[in-house]
Design a protein around this motif. Structure first.
Motif, PDB file in Angstrom:
ATOM      1  N   HIS A  28       0.858  -1.587   0.142  1.00  0.00           N
ATOM      2  CA  HIS A  28       0.288  -0.178   0.293  1.00  0.00           C
ATOM      3  C   HIS A  28       0.620   1.576   0.096  1.00  0.00           C
ATOM      4  N   ALA A  29       1.755   1.277   1.111  1.00  0.00           N
ATOM      5  CA  ALA A  29       2.504   2.125   0.884  1.00  0.00           C
ATOM      6  C   ALA A  29       3.676   2.797  -0.691  1.00  0.00           C
ATOM      7  N   TRP A  30       3.750   1.535  -1.036  1.00  0.00           N
ATOM      8  CA  TRP A  30       4.852   1.880  -2.077  1.00  0.00           C
ATOM      9  C   TRP A  30       3.426   1.869  -3.083  1.00  0.00           C
ATOM     10  N   SER A  31       1.927   1.672  -3.411  1.00  0.00           N
ATOM     11  CA  SER A  31       1.257   2.272  -4.680  1.00  0.00           C
ATOM     12  C   SER A  31       1.208   3.734  -3.980  1.00  0.00           C
ATOM     13  N   ASP A  32       0.741   4.075  -3.295  1.00  0.00           N
ATOM     14  CA  ASP A  32       0.272   5.562  -2.509  1.00  0.00           C
ATOM     15  C   ASP A  32       2.036   6.086  -3.278  1.00  0.00           C
ATOM     16  N   ALA A  33       2.768   5.601  -2.668  1.00  0.00           N
ATOM     17  CA  ALA A  33       4.996   6.176  -3.000  1.00  0.00           C
ATOM     18  C   ALA A  33       4.602   6.701  -4.710  1.00  0.00           C
ATOM     19  N   LEU A  34       3.563   5.375  -5.118  1.00  0.00           N
ATOM     20  CA  LEU A  34       3.643   5.708  -6.928  1.00  0.00           C
ATOM     21  C   LEU A  34       3.099   7.252  -7.162  1.00  0.00           C
ATOM     22  N   LYS A  35       2.628   7.704  -6.107  1.00  0.00           N
ATOM     23  CA  LYS A  35       1.448   8.171  -7.374  1.00  0.00           C
ATOM     24  C   LYS A  35       2.726   9.860  -7.570  1.00  0.00           C
ATOM     25  N   LEU A  36       4.048   9.558  -6.832  1.00  0.00           N
ATOM     26  CA  LEU A  36       4.445  10.754  -7.478  1.00  0.00           C
ATOM     27  C   LEU A  36       4.910  10.651  -9.137  1.00  0.00           C
ATOM     28  N   TYR A  37       4.024   9.972 -10.034  1.00  0.00           N
ATOM     29  CA  TYR A  37       4.247   9.728 -11.614  1.00  0.00           C
ATOM     30  C   TYR A  37       3.087   9.729 -11.839  1.00  0.00           C
ATOM     31  N   ARG A  38       2.176  10.000 -10.972  1.00  0.00           N
ATOM     32  CA  ARG A  38       0.686   9.473 -11.952  1.00  0.00           C
ATOM     33  C   ARG A  38       0.243  11.039 -13.126  1.00  0.00           C
ATOM     34  N   TRP A  39       0.963  11.753 -13.360  1.00  0.00           N
ATOM     35  CA  TRP A  39       0.660  13.160 -14.097  1.00  0.00           C
ATOM     36  C   TRP A  39       1.704  12.785 -15.184  1.00  0.00           C
ATOM     37  N   LEU A  40       2.795  11.958 -15.562  1.00  0.00           N
ATOM     38  CA  LEU A  40       3.833  12.276 -16.033  1.00  0.00           C
ATOM     39  C   LEU A  40       3.615  10.340 -16.939  1.00  0.00           C
ATOM     40  N   CYS A  41       4.370  10.614 -18.157  1.00  0.00           N
ATOM     41  CA  CYS A  41       4.936   9.397 -19.140  1.00  0.00           C
ATOM     42  C   CYS A  41       5.852   8.691 -17.944  1.00  0.00           C
ATOM     43  N   THR A  42       5.834   8.025 -16.823  1.00  0.00           N
ATOM     44  CA  THR A  42       6.998   7.347 -16.618  1.00  0.00           C
ATOM     45  C   THR A  42       6.530   5.750 -16.190  1.00  0.00           C
ATOM     46  N   PHE A  43       7.624   5.285 -16.613  1.00  0.00           N
ATOM     47  CA  PHE A  43       7.496   3.835 -16.377  1.00  0.00           C
ATOM     48  C   PHE A  43       8.039   3.076 -15.217  1.00  0.00           C
ATOM     49  N   VAL A  44       7.324   2.447 -14.187  1.00  0.00           N
ATOM     50  CA  VAL A  44       7.748   1.399 -12.946  1.00  0.00           C
ATOM     51  C   VAL A  44       7.964   0.349 -13.382  1.00  0.00           C
ATOM     52  N   ALA A  45       8.852  -1.041 -12.890  1.00  0.00           N
ATOM     53  CA  ALA A  45       8.632  -2.505 -12.729  1.00  0.00           C
ATOM     54  C   ALA A  45       9.981  -2.725 -11.993  1.00  0.00           C
ATOM     55  N   ARG A  66       7.981  20.541  -1.703  1.00  0.00           N
ATOM     56  CA  ARG A  66       8.685  19.402  -1.833  1.00  0.00           C
ATOM     57  C   ARG A  66       8.899  18.175  -0.606  1.00  0.00           C
ATOM     58  N   SER A  67       8.902  18.198   0.207  1.00  0.00           N
ATOM     59  CA  SER A  67       8.708  17.416   1.744  1.00  0.00           C
ATOM     60  C   SER A  67       8.015  16.410   0.573  1.00  0.00           C
ATOM     61  N   GLY A  68       6.799  16.616   0.373  1.00  0.00           N
ATOM     62  CA  GLY A  68       5.501  15.077   0.013  1.00  0.00           C
ATOM     63  C   GLY A  68       6.170  14.856  -0.795  1.00  0.00           C
ATOM     64  N   LYS A  69       6.666  15.507  -1.932  1.00  0.00           N
ATOM     65  CA  LYS A  69       8.256  14.293  -3.401  1.00  0.00           C
ATOM     66  C   LYS A  69       9.173  13.717  -2.812  1.00  0.00           C
ATOM     67  N   GLU A  70       9.277  14.096  -1.714  1.00  0.00           N
ATOM     68  CA  GLU A  70      10.500  13.411  -0.725  1.00  0.00           C
ATOM     69  C   GLU A  70      10.098  12.544  -0.240  1.00  0.00           C
ATOM     70  N   HIS A  71       9.324  12.529   0.140  1.00  0.00           N
ATOM     71  CA  HIS A  71       8.944  11.740   1.244  1.00  0.00           C
ATOM     72  C   HIS A  71       8.616  10.546   0.091  1.00  0.00           C
ATOM     73  N   GLN A  72       7.519  10.810  -0.951  1.00  0.00           N
ATOM     74  CA  GLN A  72       7.648   9.789  -1.427  1.00  0.00           C
ATOM     75  C   GLN A  72       8.834   8.849  -2.345  1.00  0.00           C
ATOM     76  N   ALA A  73       9.564   9.775  -3.369  1.00  0.00           N
ATOM     77  CA  ALA A  73      10.742   8.640  -2.659  1.00  0.00           C
ATOM     78  C   ALA A  73      11.687   8.187  -2.172  1.00  0.00           C
ATOM     79  N   GLU A  74      11.454   8.851  -0.813  1.00  0.00           N
ATOM     80  CA  GLU A  74      12.048   8.278   0.345  1.00  0.00           C
ATOM     81  C   GLU A  74      10.901   6.625   0.687  1.00  0.00           C
ATOM     82  N   VAL A  75      10.088   6.539   0.416  1.00  0.00           N
ATOM     83  CA  VAL A  75       9.062   5.278   0.445  1.00  0.00           C
ATOM     84  C   VAL A  75       9.905   4.233  -0.751  1.00  0.00           C
ATOM     85  N   ILE A  76       9.790   5.118  -2.048  1.00  0.00           N
ATOM     86  CA  ILE A  76      10.723   3.794  -3.344  1.00  0.00           C
ATOM     87  C   ILE A  76      11.761   3.528  -3.174  1.00  0.00           C
TER      88      ILE A  76
END
Length: 191
Positions: free
Chosen positions: A7-24, A121-131
């Motif tokens: 769940h935390a992983w999925s929530d962190a991947l929202k960092l990329y929701r508005w972009l053309c970004t591939f994650v696997a 910034r802090s929200g994006k950094e938190h998502q990146a730290e989770v990833i």
């Protein structure tokens, strides 16, 4: 950060929701990890934990016409690995968080000047730290971006160059490799 959950992983991947970004993420099945990257790019694997991946081209016309889209080529045999790896540079772990955030942002801008940067910034950094927390100490990180200095900060430093892997004008990626897993994070943009 402790143990990460799906769940935390999925929530962190929202960092990329508005972009053309591939994650696997895939299991590490080969001594030569570049072959695991190939399996990811060819969509031949699934996340070993069953967690979310992002494929912005799933079901899109470009993918129907070219099953490898958006990749120009993938390293399908061991002989290809040196060519592919030669287009990457190892990145220190201390710089990975800023690159993960960069992959969720515009291609060529200094993020410190982006509207609302300090507010978000802090929200994006938190998502990146989770990833990042998914990948234990000892994980090695690689990118196709060029930079200056030994410890790049991708917030302030626009990438100096890149080795393209896709059909796009600009693509930026991060590959994480450890004994158990290999991950590919890749952002595609036309300039």
């Amino acid at each position: 950060m402790g143990d990460i959950t799906g769940h935390a992983w999925s929530d962190a991947l929202k960092l990329y929701r508005w972009l053309c970004t591939f994650v696997a993420v895939a299991p590490r099945n080969h001594k030569e990890w570049w072959l695991d990257v190939d399996a990811i790019m060819r969509l031949e694997t699934r996340d070993p934990r069953g967690w979310e991946s992002i494929d912005p081209y799933e079901g899109e016309e470009e993918r129907l016409e070219d099953p490898l889209f958006p990749w120009v080529e993938t390293p399908s045999i061991l002989a290809d690995s040196e060519h592919g790896k030669g287009r990457l540079k190892e990145l220190p772990r201390s710089s990975v968080r800023s690159l993960l955030v960069r992959l969720g942002s515009a291609a060529h801008s200094d993020l410190s000047y982006a509207p609302g940067w300090e507010e978000h910034r802090s929200g994006k950094e938190h998502q990146a730290e989770v990833i990042l927390s998914r990948f234990p100490e000892g994980t090695r990180f690689y990118t196709n971006l060029g930079w200056q200095g030994e410890l790049p900060d991708f917030y302030r430093q626009s990438p100096r160059s890149h080795a393209p892997f896709s059909h796009y004008d600009w693509d930026a990626g991060l590959i994480a490799v450890n004994d158990d897993e290999v991950a590919v994070f890749w952002n595609f943009q036309n300039t």
